[in-house]
Design a protein around this motif. Structure first.
Motif, PDB file in Angstrom:
ATOM      1  N   ASP A 155       0.844  -1.181   0.000  1.00 53.08           N
ATOM      2  CA  ASP A 155       0.000   0.000   0.000  1.00 53.08           C
ATOM      3  C   ASP A 155       0.887   1.242   0.000  1.00 53.08           C
ATOM      4  N   CYS A 156       0.509   2.194  -0.779  1.00 57.32           N
ATOM      5  CA  CYS A 156       1.302   3.405  -0.996  1.00 57.32           C
ATOM      6  C   CYS A 156       1.468   4.217   0.283  1.00 57.32           C
ATOM      7  N   LEU A 157       0.405   4.379   1.058  1.00 58.99           N
ATOM      8  CA  LEU A 157       0.502   5.167   2.285  1.00 58.99           C
ATOM      9  C   LEU A 157       1.405   4.504   3.312  1.00 58.99           C
ATOM     10  N   ALA A 158       1.339   3.189   3.408  1.00 61.25           N
ATOM     11  CA  ALA A 158       2.221   2.476   4.348  1.00 61.25           C
ATOM     12  C   ALA A 158       3.680   2.661   3.953  1.00 61.25           C
ATOM     13  N   ARG A 159       3.950   2.664   2.662  1.00 61.46           N
ATOM     14  CA  ARG A 159       5.336   2.898   2.210  1.00 61.46           C
ATOM     15  C   ARG A 159       5.792   4.319   2.517  1.00 61.46           C
ATOM     16  N   LEU A 160       4.885   5.276   2.365  1.00 59.87           N
ATOM     17  CA  LEU A 160       5.235   6.652   2.708  1.00 59.87           C
ATOM     18  C   LEU A 160       5.531   6.784   4.202  1.00 59.87           C
ATOM     19  N   VAL A 161       4.760   6.085   5.017  1.00 58.50           N
ATOM     20  CA  VAL A 161       5.014   6.095   6.467  1.00 58.50           C
ATOM     21  C   VAL A 161       6.380   5.480   6.751  1.00 58.50           C
ATOM     22  N   ASP A 162       6.704   4.407   6.060  1.00 59.09           N
ATOM     23  CA  ASP A 162       8.037   3.802   6.226  1.00 59.09           C
ATOM     24  C   ASP A 162       9.141   4.789   5.856  1.00 59.09           C
ATOM     25  N   VAL A 163       8.953   5.507   4.773  1.00 59.18           N
ATOM     26  CA  VAL A 163       9.938   6.517   4.360  1.00 59.18           C
ATOM     27  C   VAL A 163      10.075   7.570   5.457  1.00 59.18           C
ATOM     28  N   MET A 164       8.948   8.009   6.015  1.00 60.70           N
ATOM     29  CA  MET A 164       8.984   9.005   7.081  1.00 60.70           C
ATOM     30  C   MET A 164       9.750   8.477   8.298  1.00 60.70           C
ATOM     31  N   LYS A 165       9.550   7.210   8.615  1.00 60.68           N
ATOM     32  CA  LYS A 165      10.210   6.621   9.783  1.00 60.68           C
ATOM     33  C   LYS A 165      11.709   6.464   9.567  1.00 60.68           C
ATOM     34  N   TYR A 166      12.088   5.921   8.439  1.00 60.91           N
ATOM     35  CA  TYR A 166      13.480   5.533   8.228  1.00 60.91           C
ATOM     36  C   TYR A 166      14.365   6.671   7.721  1.00 60.91           C
ATOM     37  N   LEU A 179       4.264  11.361  11.749  1.00 59.29           N
ATOM     38  CA  LEU A 179       4.126  12.785  11.470  1.00 59.29           C
ATOM     39  C   LEU A 179       4.461  13.615  12.706  1.00 59.29           C
ATOM     40  N   ILE A 180       3.921  13.234  13.836  1.00 60.80           N
ATOM     41  CA  ILE A 180       4.193  13.967  15.073  1.00 60.80           C
ATOM     42  C   ILE A 180       5.681  13.904  15.412  1.00 60.80           C
ATOM     43  N   HIS A 181       6.286  12.746  15.217  1.00 58.74           N
ATOM     44  CA  HIS A 181       7.726  12.607  15.475  1.00 58.74           C
ATOM     45  C   HIS A 181       8.528  13.540  14.571  1.00 58.74           C
ATOM     46  N   VAL A 182       8.203  13.547  13.291  1.00 61.35           N
ATOM     47  CA  VAL A 182       8.922  14.400  12.337  1.00 61.35           C
ATOM     48  C   VAL A 182       8.715  15.870  12.689  1.00 61.35           C
ATOM     49  N   MET A 183       7.497  16.241  13.052  1.00 65.13           N
ATOM     50  CA  MET A 183       7.238  17.640  13.404  1.00 65.13           C
ATOM     51  C   MET A 183       8.017  18.041  14.661  1.00 65.13           C
ATOM     52  N   LYS A 184       8.174  17.128  15.594  1.00 69.01           N
ATOM     53  CA  LYS A 184       8.975  17.425  16.794  1.00 69.01           C
ATOM     54  C   LYS A 184      10.451  17.552  16.439  1.00 69.01           C
ATOM     55  N   GLU A 185      10.940  16.642  15.604  1.00 70.40           N
ATOM     56  CA  GLU A 185      12.354  16.638  15.223  1.00 70.40           C
ATOM     57  C   GLU A 185      12.729  17.826  14.344  1.00 70.40           C
ATOM     58  N   LYS A 186      11.803  18.271  13.536  1.00 70.71           N
ATOM     59  CA  LYS A 186      12.064  19.346  12.567  1.00 70.71           C
ATOM     60  C   LYS A 186      11.229  20.587  12.906  1.00 70.71           C
ATOM     61  N   ALA A 187      11.182  20.936  14.179  1.00 72.07           N
ATOM     62  CA  ALA A 187      10.328  22.031  14.648  1.00 72.07           C
ATOM     63  C   ALA A 187      10.676  23.376  14.016  1.00 72.07           C
ATOM     64  N   SER A 189      13.871  10.010   8.879  1.00 73.78           N
ATOM     65  CA  SER A 189      13.365  11.137   9.664  1.00 73.78           C
ATOM     66  C   SER A 189      14.359  12.288   9.772  1.00 73.78           C
ATOM     67  N   SER A 190      15.640  12.018   9.592  1.00 74.34           N
ATOM     68  CA  SER A 190      16.634  13.091   9.712  1.00 74.34           C
ATOM     69  C   SER A 190      16.838  13.868   8.410  1.00 74.34           C
ATOM     70  N   ARG A 191      16.296  13.374   7.321  1.00 71.16           N
ATOM     71  CA  ARG A 191      16.516  14.009   6.008  1.00 71.16           C
ATOM     72  C   ARG A 191      15.326  14.908   5.638  1.00 71.16           C
ATOM     73  N   SER A 192      15.520  16.191   5.778  1.00 68.42           N
ATOM     74  CA  SER A 192      14.439  17.154   5.549  1.00 68.42           C
ATOM     75  C   SER A 192      13.863  17.086   4.141  1.00 68.42           C
TER      76      SER A 192
END
Length: 130
Positions: A1-12, A50-58, A14-17
């Motif tokens: 599923d496309c959304l699950a893959r996007l979530v994986d990209v966000m997780k793995y 999303l919340i993790h990324v928003m916290k990391e990239k505030a 997370s440091s790359r803006s």
């Protein structure tokens, strides 16, 4: 599923803006007017990512703007609004608004999302207290 893959990209990545910006842009488009995609994103762990990324990239304005837009889209859904409250999405929205006071788009989407989340909490509290 496309959304699950996007979530994986966000997780793995997370440091790359730049990767986060692209992933969030895709997520925003996938969930904008599609209720099943909003639910699928939440079920795939997208809200937590999303919340993790928003916290990391505030301090990253584009990521914050996209995050606020996505949270607003999710807050408009009766199927995901309570989950957003349970994940304390209001906290990252408040930080985004505070950190980027001159971004009109972020301010509008952040304020609208907060309003929907707070309205949902008051409504649920009133219903539960009856």
């Amino acid at each position: 599923d496309c959304l699950a893959r996007l979530v994986d990209v966000m997780k793995y990545h997370s440091s790359r803006s730049s990767v986060q910006e692209q992933a969030l842009t895709c997520v925003a488009q996938f969930i904008a007017y599609c209720e099943p995609n909003k639910v699928a994103f939440a079920r795939a762990g997208g809200v937590h990512s999303l919340i993790h990324v928003m916290k990391e990239k505030a301090k990253h304005e584009t990521i914050q703007k996209l995050g606020c837009e996505i949270l607003l889209s999710l807050a408009r859904s009766k199927n995901t609004v309570d989950y957003l409250n349970a994940c304390n999405a209001s906290a990252v929205l408040q930080v985004a608004k505070r950190n980027h006071p001159t971004n009109d788009s972020l301010q509008v989407s952040g304020t609208q999302a907060l309003s929907r989340l707070n309205g949902s909490s008051r409504l649920n509290w009133r219903l539960m207290s009856r």
